[in-house]
Design an enzyme around this catalytic site. Sequence first.
Site, short mmCIF file in Angstrom:
data_model
loop_
_atom_site.label_atom_id
_atom_site.label_comp_id
_atom_site.label_asym_id
_atom_site.label_seq_id
_atom_site.Cartn_x
_atom_site.Cartn_y
_atom_site.Cartn_z
CB CYS A 194 -2.86 1.15 -2.56
SG CYS A 194 -2.73 2.85 -3.15
CG ASN A 195 -9.36 1.66 -3.05
OD1 ASN A 195 -10.15 0.96 -3.67
ND2 ASN A 195 -9.23 1.57 -1.75
CB CYS A 198 -10.61 4.99 1.03
SG CYS A 198 -9.18 5.56 1.98
CB THR A 199 -7.24 0.51 2.51
OG1 THR A 199 -6.28 1.56 2.39
CG2 THR A 199 -7.30 -0.30 1.23
CG HIS A 200 -6.98 5.42 5.73
ND1 HIS A 200 -6.12 5.14 4.69
CD2 HIS A 200 -6.21 6.01 6.68
CE1 HIS A 200 -4.90 5.54 5.01
NE2 HIS A 200 -4.93 6.09 6.20
N GLY A 225 -2.32 9.31 -4.35
CA GLY A 225 -3.49 9.91 -5.02
C GLY A 225 -3.19 11.21 -5.74
CD GLU A 257 -3.19 8.42 8.23
OE1 GLU A 257 -2.47 9.37 8.55
OE2 GLU A 257 -3.01 7.71 7.22
CG ASP A 317 -1.76 1.23 1.37
OD1 ASP A 317 -2.21 1.75 0.32
OD2 ASP A 317 -2.01 1.71 2.49
CB SER A 318 0.29 4.74 -0.93
OG SER A 318 -0.96 4.89 -0.29
#
Lengths: 274, 274
Positions: B77-78, B188-190, B47, B156, B14-15
């Site tokens: 990561c999308n 979004c993975t968040h 992004g 976060e 992922d980023s």
Amino acid sequence: MNFMEKEKPIGVFDSGIGGLTVVKRLMSVLPKESIVYFGDTARVPYGSKSNETVIEYSVQNTKFLIQKNVKAVVVACNTASSIALNELRKQFDVPVIGMIEPGAEMAVHQTKNKKIGVIGTRATIANKAYSKAIKEINPDIEVFEKACPLFVPLAEEGWTNHKATYEIAEEYLEELREKEIDTLVLGCTHYPILADVIQDVIGKNVKLIDSGVASSEVVREELRRIGLETNSAVPGNAFFYVSDIPTTFKQVAELFLGKEIKEVVKVDVSELGK
Amino acid sequence: MNFMEKEKPIGVFDSGIGGLTVVKRLMSVLPKESIVYFGDTARVPYGSKSNETVIEYSVQNTKFLIQKNVKAVVVACNTASSIALNELRKQFDVPVIGMIEPGAEMAVHQTKNKKIGVIGTRATIANKAYSKAIKEINPDIEVFEKACPLFVPLAEEGWTNHKATYEIAEEYLEELREKEIDTLVLGCTHYPILADVIQDVIGKNVKLIDSGVASSEVVREELRRIGLETNSAVPGNAFFYVSDIPTTFKQVAELFLGKEIKEVVKVDVSELGK
């Protein structure tokens, strides 16, 4: 000192668009001066990068501005100011003005009860740049720092007056309110966008320090000292360069600058520093 | 197919740290598999970067995982999924599984009224990756997309239950509620970190699609298809690599992963892709 030297523009760089709040202040303090702005939007944020990388990028950005023939460079980024300033002053002949020293100086002048608060990104607060600068001027001053990571995305969303912004500010600033600070440094170039909310929440009796105002004053003094103030009688021009143009760039940039941006030129990152 | 092939780990990149929510799902769907995670925390976010750069970084990250001897790569990561997947599949022999196709597929299976909502970062919503993938499966489905830029910093900050988070969610999701969607893709993975708030605000009758769950199911099918499921009888191991270790990494990473991270190794970005 020849005539042309004085008519050169002032260079300003930032890791992104936050530095536009500094340009806004520069334009107000030095309206006759022209400005060249470079926002490193392709490589933002600097706060999570190593010192080595931040220095490398800052040198590249400054070289770019020097190629645009600037007479002084303003590092309108708290992270780059706290990390790269010495290296830039070593490598380049023009005056290099950062955010930290002017902001710290102005805060020390303002405080009466010797209790100063500082808010900023996690990176700025973690490296205690403002605390160190303030303590260097006056070790008797108590400094209370608080990271406010959500303020940057809130400013970029333009939520300058949203209920959620007030609640987030309440949460972040509660500690500082309890410390009874009388001066609060906005230690991130995004934060002046949220100044109204911050002022409401921290209380009217606390003086907010905008490092963009402080550094603009230092630029004026410095240009005067070296005899490079413009002789122009008309308002200066402004030129905007970025390393990437995100979808919402224009809208957010204009909120930060407080006026329309007619043209913005994209610079290829691989061309920087050549 | 020899024994050792089956016991190789699954690679995930992922980023940054968002992909850890995908690792959490993988661990739950495939508990016996070992995992190697790489988070490109030094170069986050992807992004705002050009397609060319996202592809270059994704190839480097995949090379790094291949050097760690993985049997499959999950692009958690999308942004990278929507831009780099074809190139990765061209360059590498192992199965490469992204976020978009599995999430779109699961959403199409779930919807009854053929109205699907998609939320994501500005970049993901701007490139309409989910809309395109859903329409490709069934062009009759209506897709309503909405960028929710504040959800990443809220996740976060760990504000999973904060009043401000509810208010921000109310503002972002109002449009989608009016469209009467019955399925909502967390693009979004968040966002799984904020799933409770999102579910409360969008309504209990709307099915949330976690692309991490969807892609984990696809990984399982793919490993089964090519005969590479582990034979292990004990839980797999997990190894974590990042390109930078931000101040709050451990705390945020453990919130995302849902368990303790004992060790994380920093990889020098300049070593990637060599």
